[in-house]
Design an enzyme around this catalytic site. Sequence first.
Site, PDB file in Angstrom:
ATOM      1  N   CYS A 109       0.856  -1.291  -0.043  1.00 48.89           N
ATOM      2  CA  CYS A 109       0.096   0.137   0.008  1.00 48.89           C
ATOM      3  C   CYS A 109       0.987   1.135  -0.228  1.00 48.89           C
ATOM      4  O   CYS A 109       1.758   1.402   0.740  1.00 48.89           O
ATOM      5  CB  CYS A 109      -0.945  -0.099   1.152  1.00 48.89           C
ATOM      6  SG  CYS A 109      -1.887   1.481   1.507  1.00 48.89           S
ATOM      7  N   ASN A 143       8.640  -0.302 -10.296  1.00 50.28           N
ATOM      8  CA  ASN A 143       8.061  -0.888 -11.533  1.00 50.28           C
ATOM      9  C   ASN A 143       6.536  -0.577 -11.695  1.00 50.28           C
ATOM     10  O   ASN A 143       5.765  -1.287 -10.883  1.00 50.28           O
ATOM     11  CB  ASN A 143       8.518  -2.453 -11.672  1.00 50.28           C
ATOM     12  CG  ASN A 143       8.302  -2.889 -13.040  1.00 50.28           C
ATOM     13  OD1 ASN A 143       9.166  -2.785 -13.998  1.00 50.28           O
ATOM     14  ND2 ASN A 143       7.199  -3.649 -13.313  1.00 50.28           N
ATOM     15  N   GLU A 144       6.356   0.000 -12.987  1.00 49.98           N
ATOM     16  CA  GLU A 144       4.800   0.181 -13.415  1.00 49.98           C
ATOM     17  C   GLU A 144       3.984   0.556 -12.101  1.00 49.98           C
ATOM     18  O   GLU A 144       2.954  -0.281 -11.743  1.00 49.98           O
ATOM     19  CB  GLU A 144       4.721  -1.098 -13.977  1.00 49.98           C
ATOM     20  CG  GLU A 144       5.030  -1.245 -15.369  1.00 49.98           C
ATOM     21  CD  GLU A 144       4.422  -2.663 -16.195  1.00 49.98           C
ATOM     22  OE1 GLU A 144       3.855  -3.323 -15.588  1.00 49.98           O
ATOM     23  OE2 GLU A 144       4.940  -2.414 -17.304  1.00 49.98           O
ATOM     24  N   GLU A 321      10.112  -1.064 -21.974  1.00 48.51           N
ATOM     25  CA  GLU A 321       9.833  -2.361 -22.411  1.00 48.51           C
ATOM     26  C   GLU A 321       9.170  -2.597 -23.766  1.00 48.51           C
ATOM     27  O   GLU A 321       7.836  -1.944 -23.648  1.00 48.51           O
ATOM     28  CB  GLU A 321       9.175  -3.087 -21.293  1.00 48.51           C
ATOM     29  CG  GLU A 321       9.806  -3.259 -19.928  1.00 48.51           C
ATOM     30  CD  GLU A 321       8.971  -3.744 -18.751  1.00 48.51           C
ATOM     31  OE1 GLU A 321       7.815  -4.516 -19.152  1.00 48.51           O
ATOM     32  OE2 GLU A 321       9.067  -3.724 -17.571  1.00 48.51           O
ATOM     33  N   HIS A 372       5.956 -16.002 -21.934  1.00 45.48           N
ATOM     34  CA  HIS A 372       6.201 -14.753 -22.669  1.00 45.48           C
ATOM     35  C   HIS A 372       7.314 -14.740 -23.512  1.00 45.48           C
ATOM     36  O   HIS A 372       8.259 -15.019 -22.857  1.00 45.48           O
ATOM     37  CB  HIS A 372       6.103 -13.845 -21.543  1.00 45.48           C
ATOM     38  CG  HIS A 372       6.339 -12.378 -21.609  1.00 45.48           C
ATOM     39  ND1 HIS A 372       7.359 -11.624 -22.689  1.00 45.48           N
ATOM     40  CD2 HIS A 372       5.415 -11.386 -21.603  1.00 45.48           C
ATOM     41  CE1 HIS A 372       7.047 -10.560 -22.866  1.00 45.48           C
ATOM     42  NE2 HIS A 372       5.998 -10.168 -22.223  1.00 45.48           N
TER      43      HIS A 372
HETATM   44  C1  GAL Z   1       5.316  -5.580 -17.847  1.00 46.91           C
HETATM   45  C2  GAL Z   1       6.342  -5.525 -16.456  1.00 46.91           C
HETATM   46  C3  GAL Z   1       7.216  -6.706 -16.582  1.00 46.91           C
HETATM   47  C4  GAL Z   1       6.706  -8.239 -17.415  1.00 46.91           C
HETATM   48  C5  GAL Z   1       5.789  -7.638 -18.592  1.00 46.91           C
HETATM   49  C6  GAL Z   1       5.295  -8.865 -19.428  1.00 46.91           C
HETATM   50  O1  GAL Z   1       3.957  -5.085 -17.261  1.00 46.91           O
HETATM   51  O2  GAL Z   1       6.604  -4.604 -16.231  1.00 46.91           O
HETATM   52  O3  GAL Z   1       7.902  -7.040 -15.596  1.00 46.91           O
HETATM   53  O4  GAL Z   1       5.836  -8.401 -16.293  1.00 46.91           O
HETATM   54  O5  GAL Z   1       4.771  -6.802 -18.378  1.00 46.91           O
HETATM   55  O6  GAL Z   1       4.764  -8.501 -20.523  1.00 46.91           O
END
Ligand code: GAL
Length: 642
Positions: A109, A143-144, A321, A372
């Site tokens: 949180c 991250n995100e 990414e 992935h």
């Molecule tokens: C993003 C994330 C990554 C990985 C990726 C998979 O949202 O930052 O760590 O999970 O997606 O597509």
Amino acid sequence: MKRTLGVCYYPEHWSEEVWTEDARRMAEAGLTWVRIGEFAWSRLEPRPGTYAFGWLDRAIETLGAAGLKVVLGTPTATPPRWMLDRHPDMLALDAEGRVRKFGSRRHYCFSHEGYRRECARIVTRLAERYGRNRHVAAWQTDNEYGCHNTTLSYSAAARDAFRNWLRARYPGKGNDGDIEALNDAWGNVFWSMEYSDFDQIELPNLTVTEPNPSHVLDFRRFSSEQVVSFNRLQAEIIRAHSDAPIAHNYMGSITDFDHFDTGADLDIASWDSYPLGFLVDRVPATEGHRHAFERQGDPDFQAFHHDLYRRAGKGRWWVMEQQPGPVNWAPYNPAPLPGMVRLWTWEAFAHGAEAVCYFRWRQAPMAQEQMHAGLLRPDSVEAPGLAEAARVAEELREVPEVAACAAEVALVFDYTAAWAWEIQPHGKGLKYFDLAFEVYRAMRSLGLSIDILRPGDDLSGYKVICAPGLMHLSESDKAALTDSGATVVLGPRTGARDATMRIPLPLPPDIPGLDVTVAMVESLNPASPISLASGGSIMGYREVLEGAARVLERTADGTAAVVGSGKLVYVGGWLDATAWRRLIRNACVDAELATIDLPAGVRRRFAGDQCFWFNYSAEVHSVAGLGLPPVSVTRTVRCASV
Ligand code: GAL
């Protein structure tokens, strides 16, 4: 500006023996950057207070020795399991009051002070140790933020912090707020919701029927500010120890926190671009459109975020990414058509990206993301994405520079508007993000290169400015738009609520120089569009307009739908693609700006005296005398007439 490529890598997932070879192959493919570390907390601090930096020292050294530059992530999106023993109440609660448990990521949180202190501690350790490391050339915080629905938390920590936030927002004498001011601002007399103390105020979830919209809007503002201050804490620590630029990697179409505000504390905005996943998951589109672009991605969705995050990064932005093949997380996960990885990369560069990094180096044989793709297969054999990345690297060697674009049109985007629409959509499916995106799509279908701005930005130099759906607009932002000298397209719902989420008086939109009043609003079943006399329709939401402004568009039965005065245009409804395109084309004619009608899969972007043409479709298109092969990038010299 020289453009570069990179990749996301997890040294902690692989035995040390392969690092050197991995690094060599990355460099050989022409990659410059390698992002590491963002999920590695359990390996950096296996037990509370016991640090293990040796492996990271060696990983950075190995990567650096191969000539790569490291982006070092802070690991705060993945607190290790022992953290919960120290802070059992640090987990977020969802709107149903359920704990969001350990076992994946982002399990915290933003308001939990104890967790913030732990984050400050690990970030300090990392910054002290690597802040002057010659190979660490950039940082990433967390991250995100917001991904997996993690901005809003209904925990006790959030509730307590919210009460204090409200005390400051409605100040009274001393440290206590003015509860009467809050009651008044929220209109709590309605349904006897009045409070006598800030400590009586709960978070706006689990109410019998909907909570007070003013209460929710303040909670949304508060929640956004929690993300901003969480990020600022990390940025300030890193900056005290390092001169390397600091980025965060945002996600697509997340509007739960204000990315412009987080961006103010960072040097670079970056985002994670998964065109095929997004097309299934978050692009507003028909099934036919999804089918046509299922292996290419939506031709405008990435561009929208490129332009949005360029502004969030104050001009400096990356793709942190980039999807390299099929992903694992969307409802369906097809492989891209050959050539798409290269096309996506060039689209980012054409929009001004400094770097594009692919996610990830090698496909993981364990845990959640086994399905992935990476640039390598799990057995280290090249996957198809690698050859495309290497080809772009080769192309960049020959033409490393891409000039910036001086856009002549702008779209104003506002996160507070997104919250306001979400709080009072009035009709199912009426989402501010979709409205803004549909207008953006119409602009791009006319060959326009667009800047996305936030309210309050400098508007000088633009010929056409579209500002749809800005439910909250301060008087000064209104004046900036009307005085900009551009042709300005406003509505629907411009200024429909004041800062506390009440209907303002005089009634909206109350725009100086434009005699129009919204007398009534209605939401519509999508099966019941209202036809416009000149073609296209109003879908889902319509306003009844009064006033003396000139009628520019009428419904088929003769009612005013779009009105204007001078260079101001007000749109009284949610238009379909045909109508938006016509309206924006007319605005460009008015502003003496050339447009071109592009086919659905073809887009262009200006970059200095260059023009990039992107053909997302699987067919050849002939546009402006050019033959554009399927899935292609074509670079021409900019021609003034189209
Ligand atoms: C993003 C994330 C990554 C990985 C990726 C998979 O949202 O930052 O760590 O999970 O997606 O597509």
